[in-house]
Design a protein around this motif. Structure first.
Motif, PDB file in Angstrom:
ATOM      1  N   ALA A  49       0.844  -1.197   0.000  1.00  0.00           N
ATOM      2  CA  ALA A  49       0.000   0.000   0.000  1.00  0.00           C
ATOM      3  C   ALA A  49       0.877   1.244   0.000  1.00  0.00           C
ATOM      4  N   THR A  58      -4.551   7.115  -1.965  1.00  0.00           N
ATOM      5  CA  THR A  58      -4.026   5.857  -1.457  1.00  0.00           C
ATOM      6  C   THR A  58      -4.022   4.824  -2.580  1.00  0.00           C
ATOM      7  N   TYR A  60      -3.284   0.467  -3.399  1.00  0.00           N
ATOM      8  CA  TYR A  60      -3.220  -0.853  -2.792  1.00  0.00           C
ATOM      9  C   TYR A  60      -2.878  -1.919  -3.822  1.00  0.00           C
ATOM     10  N   ALA A  64      -4.326  -6.638  -1.121  1.00  0.00           N
ATOM     11  CA  ALA A  64      -4.625  -5.844   0.070  1.00  0.00           C
ATOM     12  C   ALA A  64      -5.972  -5.120  -0.009  1.00  0.00           C
ATOM     13  N   LYS A  65      -6.483  -4.954  -1.179  1.00  0.00           N
ATOM     14  CA  LYS A  65      -7.720  -4.195  -1.340  1.00  0.00           C
ATOM     15  C   LYS A  65      -8.865  -4.817  -0.562  1.00  0.00           C
ATOM     16  N   THR A  69      -5.862  -1.067   5.228  1.00  0.00           N
ATOM     17  CA  THR A  69      -6.049   0.378   5.091  1.00  0.00           C
ATOM     18  C   THR A  69      -4.781   1.091   5.518  1.00  0.00           C
TER      19      THR A  69
END
Length: 124
Positions: A49, A58, A60, A64-65, A69
């Motif tokens: 990220a 941001t 990702y 990780a999506k 966060t």
């Protein structure tokens, strides 16, 4: 020179959560794009990220999506990675990185400073 120190790693069960922190000293933190990368044994370091200087943008990795966060607090010179729904394949050493550019980047070669890493272990 920017010095980065990660913390918050540890052992967690699959499906659990962890919050990684990275504290910076030196440099002008609020001007830097920041990123999190990870490296599992025998594998290359991979992007997780990234975040722009203001936090307004941001980025990702697909892995990780929806589960991770990234955030930052420029007043505290810190960047965070909240990880949830962890899987065994998320186990790795997690590194934070900073670049002397306002935006984050997917590419590790774009980063100028690195922390020493924090170990995340996920048990199945």
């Amino acid at each position: 020179q920017v010095h980065l120190v990660e913390s918050g790693g540890g052992l967690v069960q699959a499906g659990g959560s962890l919050r990684l922190s990275c504290a910076a000293s030196g440099g002008t933190f609020s001007r830097y794009g920041l990123g999190w990368f990870r490296q599992a044994p025998g594998k290359e370091r991979e992007f997780v990220a990234a975040i722009s200087w203001s936090g307004g943008s941001t980025y990702y990795a697909d892995s990780a999506k929806g589960r991770f966060t990234i955030s930052r607090d420029n007043a505290k010179n810190s960047v965070y990675l909240q990880m949830s729904s962890l899987k065994p394949e998320d186990a790795a050493v997690y590194y934070c990185a900073a670049r002397t550019h306002y935006d984050g980047s997917y590419y590790r070669t774009d980063y100028d400073y690195w922390g020493q890493g924090t170990q995340v272990t996920v048990s199945s």
